[in-house]
Design an enzyme around this catalytic site. Structure first.
Site, short mmCIF file in Angstrom:
data_model
loop_
_atom_site.label_atom_id
_atom_site.label_comp_id
_atom_site.label_asym_id
_atom_site.label_seq_id
_atom_site.Cartn_x
_atom_site.Cartn_y
_atom_site.Cartn_z
N ASN A 110 1.26 -1.57 -0.17
CA ASN A 110 0.16 0.21 -0.06
C ASN A 110 1.06 1.17 0.49
O ASN A 110 1.40 1.54 0.42
CB ASN A 110 -0.72 -0.09 1.55
CG ASN A 110 -1.47 1.44 1.38
OD1 ASN A 110 -2.33 1.69 0.02
ND2 ASN A 110 -1.72 1.30 2.16
N HIS A 112 0.82 5.26 1.09
CA HIS A 112 -0.03 6.61 2.11
C HIS A 112 0.44 7.82 2.09
O HIS A 112 1.75 7.28 2.62
CB HIS A 112 0.31 5.29 3.53
CG HIS A 112 -0.62 6.57 4.14
ND1 HIS A 112 -2.05 5.86 4.99
CD2 HIS A 112 -0.24 7.20 5.84
CE1 HIS A 112 -2.56 6.82 5.72
NE2 HIS A 112 -2.37 7.69 5.67
N SER A 139 5.20 7.25 2.75
CA SER A 139 5.22 6.03 3.03
C SER A 139 5.17 4.42 2.08
O SER A 139 3.51 4.61 1.95
CB SER A 139 4.57 5.76 4.21
OG SER A 139 5.27 6.53 4.96
N ASP A 148 -3.50 0.67 7.86
CA ASP A 148 -1.97 1.60 7.65
C ASP A 148 -0.98 0.55 8.82
O ASP A 148 -0.30 1.42 8.99
CB ASP A 148 -2.65 2.51 7.99
CG ASP A 148 -2.95 3.43 6.73
OD1 ASP A 148 -3.50 2.82 5.89
OD2 ASP A 148 -3.94 4.31 6.69
C1 GRF Z 1 -2.18 8.55 -2.94
O1 GRF Z 1 -2.58 10.32 -2.61
C2 GRF Z 1 -2.20 7.32 -2.19
O2 GRF Z 1 -1.10 7.71 -1.17
C3 GRF Z 1 -3.03 7.33 -1.02
O3 GRF Z 1 -4.70 7.31 -2.57
C4 GRF Z 1 -3.85 8.92 -3.04
C5 GRF Z 1 -4.40 7.87 -4.54
O4 GRF Z 1 -3.51 9.13 -5.58
N1 GRF Z 1 -3.35 5.75 -0.69
P1 GRF Z 1 -4.42 8.54 -7.03
O5 GRF Z 1 -5.49 7.41 -7.03
O6 GRF Z 1 -3.61 7.71 -7.58
O7 GRF Z 1 -4.15 9.51 -7.99
#
Ligand code: GRF
Length: 223
Positions: A110, A112, A139, A148
């Site tokens: 994932n 984050h 991260s 998370d």
């Molecule tokens: C990213 O900022 C990621 O960290 C979070 O969700 C957002 C997704 O953005 N988990 P995208 O859909 O890839 O533009």
């Protein structure tokens, strides 16, 4: 590179899909191949990125399932049709059941938008601003049943300036995410990073601190 020797990943999205697009962009020279893009939202913009790249899509609208368990079982069934080896969460806005996480344990990443363990959950940029933090970042971690909370593999850091807003922080976070996520997926594909006994390992060494990738130097800025 022989496509059959590549690790087949599924990218799970719920929205914009800019991280998906960055993974698509790096795919030709990578050891991973995106075998499927799964969205829980039929209107996710990222679905069009998959279609434009000729990648199979699965739309599983979570509102059509009675329980979280039923939805996750539906996802496992859909993903198994695409012979998926690993899961890459990229803005997938659903809490996963323990059953789903354990099914892919050690094979699910994932990304984050905070320097975990700071700010798990939502609204990370606003929370960093509210706390008057001067440093923020992103991260990438293995997914474990704790939200998370899985072992962090890599982080990218950047400064928060006095004129930063949620929007500018989101822009910075995306900039670093797009540079880093494919690299960590590549390490998973080559077997350089693994999850053992609840810890992330890099090349047979436990990772005691996250790898720092692409962090912003003091003199740099993103326009
Ligand atoms: C990213 O900022 C990621 O960290 C979070 O969700 C957002 C997704 O953005 N988990 P995208 O859909 O890839 O533009």
């Amino acid at each position: 590179m022989n496509p059959t020797s590549k690790m087949r990943i599924a990218v799970l999205i719920s929205g914009t899909g800019s991280n998906l697009q960055a993974l698509i962009d790096h795919q030709p020279s990578a050891h991973y191949q995106i075998g499927c893009v799964l969205s829980n939202r039929p209107d996710a913009k990222g679905i069009t990125f998959a279609q434009q790249a000729g990648i199979a899509t699965e739309i599983l609208d979570h509102t059509q399932f009675d329980t979280r368990e039923a939805f996750d079982e539906g996802m496992i069934a859909a993903l198994s049709r695409h012979q998926i080896d690993a899961i890459v969460l990229a803005g997938f806005m659903r809490i996963l059941t323990r059953g789903f996480v354990n099914h892919y344990l050690g094979k699910m990443l994932n990304i984050h938008p905070s320097l975990l363990p700071k700010y798990p959950g939502l609204n990370t940029h606003q929370r960093a601003l509210d706390a008057q933090d001067t440093e923020h970042g992103i991260s990438i971690h293995f997914v474990t049943p704790e939200l998370d909370g899985g072992p962090v593999i890599c982080q990218s850091k950047f400064q928060i300036h006095t004129d930063d807003t949620v929007e500018t922080l989101q822009k910075k976070a995306h900039y670093y995410e797009h540079q880093s996520y494919w690299q960590v997926v590549e390490w998973l594909a080559t077997g350089e990073i693994t999850l053992k006994n609840g810890q992330a390992w890099l090349k047979n060494q436990p990772l005691t601190t996250p790898i720092e990738l692409n962090s912003m130097k003091q003199s740099e800025s993103i326009s």
